[in-house]
Design a protein around this motif. Structure first.
Motif, PDB file in Angstrom:
ATOM      1  N   ARG A   1       0.867  -1.171   0.000  1.00 51.25           N
ATOM      2  CA  ARG A   1       0.000   0.000   0.000  1.00 51.25           C
ATOM      3  C   ARG A   1       0.900   1.216   0.000  1.00 51.25           C
ATOM      4  NH1 ARG A   1      -3.038   0.517   4.958  1.00 51.25           N
ATOM      5  NH2 ARG A   1      -1.390  -0.858   5.674  1.00 51.25           N
ATOM      6  N   VAL A   2       0.591   2.201  -0.846  1.00 53.42           N
ATOM      7  CA  VAL A   2       1.378   3.421  -0.849  1.00 53.42           C
ATOM      8  C   VAL A   2       0.563   4.487  -0.129  1.00 53.42           C
ATOM      9  CG1 VAL A   2       2.641   5.078  -2.228  1.00 53.42           C
ATOM     10  CG2 VAL A   2       2.374   2.746  -3.055  1.00 53.42           C
ATOM     11  N   LEU A   3       1.077   4.924   1.019  1.00 54.84           N
ATOM     12  CA  LEU A   3       0.348   5.904   1.811  1.00 54.84           C
ATOM     13  C   LEU A   3       0.829   7.304   1.461  1.00 54.84           C
ATOM     14  CD1 LEU A   3       0.407   4.161   5.309  1.00 54.84           C
ATOM     15  CD2 LEU A   3      -1.336   4.031   3.535  1.00 54.84           C
ATOM     16  N   GLU A   4      -0.131   8.213   1.341  1.00 48.97           N
ATOM     17  CA  GLU A   4       0.199   9.606   1.049  1.00 48.97           C
ATOM     18  C   GLU A   4       0.035  10.432   2.320  1.00 48.97           C
ATOM     19  OE1 GLU A   4      -0.973  12.331  -2.640  1.00 48.97           O
ATOM     20  OE2 GLU A   4      -2.567  12.204  -1.176  1.00 48.97           O
ATOM     21  N   PHE A   5       1.043  11.268   2.586  1.00 47.37           N
ATOM     22  CA  PHE A   5       1.013  12.129   3.769  1.00 47.37           C
ATOM     23  C   PHE A   5       1.267  13.566   3.357  1.00 47.37           C
ATOM     24  CE2 PHE A   5       2.314   8.017   5.283  1.00 47.37           C
ATOM     25  CZ  PHE A   5       1.707   7.872   6.506  1.00 47.37           C
ATOM     26  N   GLU A   6       0.703  14.494   4.107  1.00 49.30           N
ATOM     27  CA  GLU A   6       1.076  15.884   3.903  1.00 49.30           C
ATOM     28  C   GLU A   6       2.456  16.085   4.499  1.00 49.30           C
ATOM     29  OE1 GLU A   6      -1.967  18.591   5.342  1.00 49.30           O
ATOM     30  OE2 GLU A   6      -3.422  17.121   4.611  1.00 49.30           O
TER      31      GLU A   6
ATOM     32  N   LEU B   1       0.917   6.104  10.817  1.00 52.52           N
ATOM     33  CA  LEU B   1       0.368   5.350   9.693  1.00 52.52           C
ATOM     34  C   LEU B   1      -1.121   5.603   9.501  1.00 52.52           C
ATOM     35  CD1 LEU B   1       2.173   1.921   9.901  1.00 52.52           C
ATOM     36  CD2 LEU B   1       2.842   4.021   8.759  1.00 52.52           C
ATOM     37  N   GLU B   2      -1.830   5.885  10.605  1.00 55.64           N
ATOM     38  CA  GLU B   2      -3.268   6.093  10.521  1.00 55.64           C
ATOM     39  C   GLU B   2      -3.607   7.336   9.706  1.00 55.64           C
ATOM     40  OE1 GLU B   2      -1.583   5.365  13.265  1.00 55.64           O
ATOM     41  OE2 GLU B   2      -2.279   3.287  13.383  1.00 55.64           O
ATOM     42  N   ASP B   3      -2.669   8.295   9.622  1.00 57.53           N
ATOM     43  CA  ASP B   3      -2.925   9.517   8.846  1.00 57.53           C
ATOM     44  C   ASP B   3      -2.732   9.305   7.353  1.00 57.53           C
ATOM     45  OD1 ASP B   3      -3.383  10.815  11.166  1.00 57.53           O
ATOM     46  OD2 ASP B   3      -1.425  11.817  11.264  1.00 57.53           O
TER      47      ASP B   3
ATOM     48  N   ARG C   1       2.904  17.324   8.007  1.00 56.47           N
ATOM     49  CA  ARG C   1       2.452  16.529   9.142  1.00 56.47           C
ATOM     50  C   ARG C   1       3.428  15.430   9.519  1.00 56.47           C
ATOM     51  NH1 ARG C   1      -3.766  15.424   9.545  1.00 56.47           N
ATOM     52  NH2 ARG C   1      -2.915  14.747  11.532  1.00 56.47           N
ATOM     53  N   VAL C   2       4.445  15.198   8.708  1.00 56.02           N
ATOM     54  CA  VAL C   2       5.322  14.069   9.034  1.00 56.02           C
ATOM     55  C   VAL C   2       6.663  14.504   9.605  1.00 56.02           C
ATOM     56  CG1 VAL C   2       4.269  12.570   7.345  1.00 56.02           C
ATOM     57  CG2 VAL C   2       6.267  13.904   6.702  1.00 56.02           C
TER      58      VAL C   2
ATOM     59  N   GLU D   1       1.820  18.083  -5.224  1.00 57.71           N
ATOM     60  CA  GLU D   1       2.472  19.179  -4.507  1.00 57.71           C
ATOM     61  C   GLU D   1       2.340  18.999  -2.982  1.00 57.71           C
ATOM     62  OE1 GLU D   1       4.014  21.319  -6.432  1.00 57.71           O
ATOM     63  OE2 GLU D   1       4.693  22.535  -4.727  1.00 57.71           O
ATOM     64  N   GLY D   2       3.467  19.090  -2.289  1.00 55.70           N
ATOM     65  CA  GLY D   2       3.408  19.092  -0.832  1.00 55.70           C
ATOM     66  C   GLY D   2       3.128  17.752  -0.181  1.00 55.70           C
ATOM     67  N   MET D   3       3.233  16.672  -0.953  1.00 59.05           N
ATOM     68  CA  MET D   3       2.925  15.356  -0.398  1.00 59.05           C
ATOM     69  C   MET D   3       4.171  14.482  -0.359  1.00 59.05           C
ATOM     70  SD  MET D   3      -0.205  15.295   0.345  1.00 59.05           S
ATOM     71  CE  MET D   3      -1.812  15.997   0.005  1.00 59.05           C
TER      72      MET D   3
END
Lengths: 309, 210
Positions: A126-131, A141-143, A134-135, A156-158
């Motif tokens: 699974r490829v998770l995207e985060f802002e 992982l829940e975000d 926020r990281v 942009e910004g991810m």
């Protein structure tokens, strides 16, 4: 829409009672250990020993039996090899977060290589995207959002965090398995004996990374796409009612090849090699880069390292 | 159902009811028995594998760079004997599609003035287009080290065995080296929109939906 497991549960709650009964019936069937319920009952498979207690002859019988079974099902010859581990090798994986662009080429390659069901869909990565903002203090992982759908990646910004089995040294999933159907091999790969899995899903509950996936229905792989080079502990087509997951492409890496996701990555974010070899790529980056593991506080000691290149 | 008539289930005076329970009980015992038999055949210890090694590694090779634009090969078709205008400028008569976005470099920092079919290092050494990584790494030294260690860039083939090193231009356009965004593969299906139906359809009954 953040946690797919939770979504599944919510869905089940909303469903009608009939649907509930239906799923329970399927679940009970699976939990009773009826191997591959869709196929005719096979005495040999039912009384088959656990892979770990098999003699060399029994392993040969197993590979023959699997080859015959899949040839019948998919109408083409299969090459089943139960290749053993290589001496003085423990596999480790590295992933460069500053390179990953979230293009999901790895997911695609993994599905093809490892015979994952197309519909119902199962994807080990699974490829998770985060802002990005926020990281800064680490990945919760829940975000992460696996469902992002952009015209162009990266957005942009991810930032992106692909996640699959972390091949922990102290793996909670293997500790809870009631039938000994999952364990860590001498080269560090956590594997599943798909004939011994009874589908109780304890391991899924125990895995902190959501890396294990359950076959709720008979998996569906088009015969012209099925990968015929298979390993009994890896990419052999699974049956309904068993749990499956990444095996570092055991069928490839034990012959010295790179895993399929590694080959597919267009930006070279994925690194793979032997942790015991001081000259390997993975040893270099552990020595020279800022690496971290996910949920280190759980002390599962993953062999999957993330780093900033 | 039981809650319609609580007496029905426990009523042992009905021979039919008792028989059902006995059969059910036996079935459960049988299933549990088979299961425990299956588990009794379980693993004793980790499997002891025979010792196994992989053959020695051959030398790695460089992945050939991507095909170059045919229209301009070989360069000397046009450039042989032509005078060179060394001033940085918009190119109009040809190469109008070559847009430079690489620091503030001008063409002739990389391409040789007289031998157009070669690249030129800053010490004057000419290199072939295939060896362009030698050009890149003289300015990007840190990347060279990481590329040689396998951490920057990419290798394909075998982690132990024959492998190909991707050269810089396989991923970076030398004229505009920032990695361009690409279209991602489709997202996974959300659990809420799964379309498959369970294979076992319960028999249609006339029981009403609650």
């Amino acid at each position: 829409m953040k946690n797919p497991e939770r979504d599944e549960q919510l869905d089940a709650k909303g469903a009608s009672r009939r649907k509930f009964l239906r799923t329970t019936a399927a679940g009970v069937g699976a939990a009773a250990g009826v191997p591959a319920a869709a196929e005719a009952f096979d005495f040999e498979t039912f009384f088959q020993k656990n892979f770990r207690s098999m003699s060399d002859e029994e392993i040969d019988e197993l590979t023959d039996r699997l080859a015959r079974k899949y040839e019948k099902k998919y109408g083409k010859p299969f090459d089943v090899q139960a290749t053993g581990p290589v001496d003085n090798v423990v596999f480790g994986y590295g992933l460069d977060i500053s390179r990953c662009i979230g293009c999901r080429r790895c997911v695609d390659a993994c599905v093809q290589e490892n015979n994952q069901s197309r519909d119902p869909e199962i994807q080990w990565i699974r490829v998770l995207e985060f802002e990005r903002e926020r990281v800064v203090r680490g990945f919760e992982l829940e975000d992460g959002n696996p469902y992002y759908d952009h015209e162009q990646a990266p957005a942009e910004g991810m930032v992106y965090l692909p996640i699959a089995c972390q091949h922990c040294e102290d793996s909670p999933c293997t500790n809870v398995c009631p039938t000994g159907a999952t364990w860590e091999e001498p080269d560090g790969i956590v594997v599943i004996d798909y004939d011994w899995c009874i589908g109780c899903r304890y391991c899924m509950a125990a895995c902190p990374y959501g890396a294990r996936h359950f076959n709720w229905a008979e998996p569906n792989i088009p015969a012209d796409e099925v990968n015929t080079n298979i390993h009994p502990l890896g990419n052999r087509p699974r049956g309904r009612g068993v749990v499956e997951k990444c095996s570092f492409c055991i069928q490839r890496v034990r012959d010295g090849r790179y895993p399929a996701c590694h080959e597919a990555c267009p930006v070279g974010a994925r690194k793979f090699g032997n942790l015991l070899d001081p000259n390997s790529e993975i040893s270099y980056l552990l020595k020279n880069k800022r690496t971290f593991v996910l949920k280190a506080e759980l002390n599962t000691r993953p062999k999957f390292f993330y780093f900033y290149g | 159902m039981a809650d319609d008539d609580p007496g029905e289930v426990g009523d042992q005076s009905q021979p039919g009811g008792l028989a059902t329970w006995v059969v059910l009980g036996l079935a459960v015992v049988l299933v549990l028995g088979l299961l425990s038999l299956r588990c009794a055949l379980g693993p004793d210890a980790a499997r002891s594998y025979p010792s196994r090694t992989l053959p020695p590694e051959p030398l790695p090779v460089l992945l050939p760079p991507p095909e170059m634009n045919d229209e301009y090969m070989p360069c000397d078709d046009c450039h042989e004997g032509e005078p060179t205008n060394p001033t940085p400028r918009e190119l109009e008569d040809d190469h109008e599609e070559t847009v430079l976005a690489h620091g503030d470099l001008w063409c002739l920092r990389c391409h040789d003035t007289d031998q157009r079919d070669n690249l030129r290092l800053s010490n004057g050494t000419l290199v072939d287009f295939e060896d362009s990584w030698k050009l890149c790494t003289q300015c990007h030294g840190q990347r060279l080290e990481e590329w040689k260690a396998g951490v920057h860039g990419k290798r394909t083939g075998h982690w132990w065995g024959a492998k190909e090193y991707w050269t810089c231009v396989a991923c970076h356009d030398p004229h505009s080296p920032v990695f361009k965004p690409i279209e991602p593969k489709p997202p996974p299906v959300r659990p809420s929109s799964i379309t498959w139906k369970p294979r076992i359809e319960p028999e249609e009954t006339d029981r009403e939906e609650p």
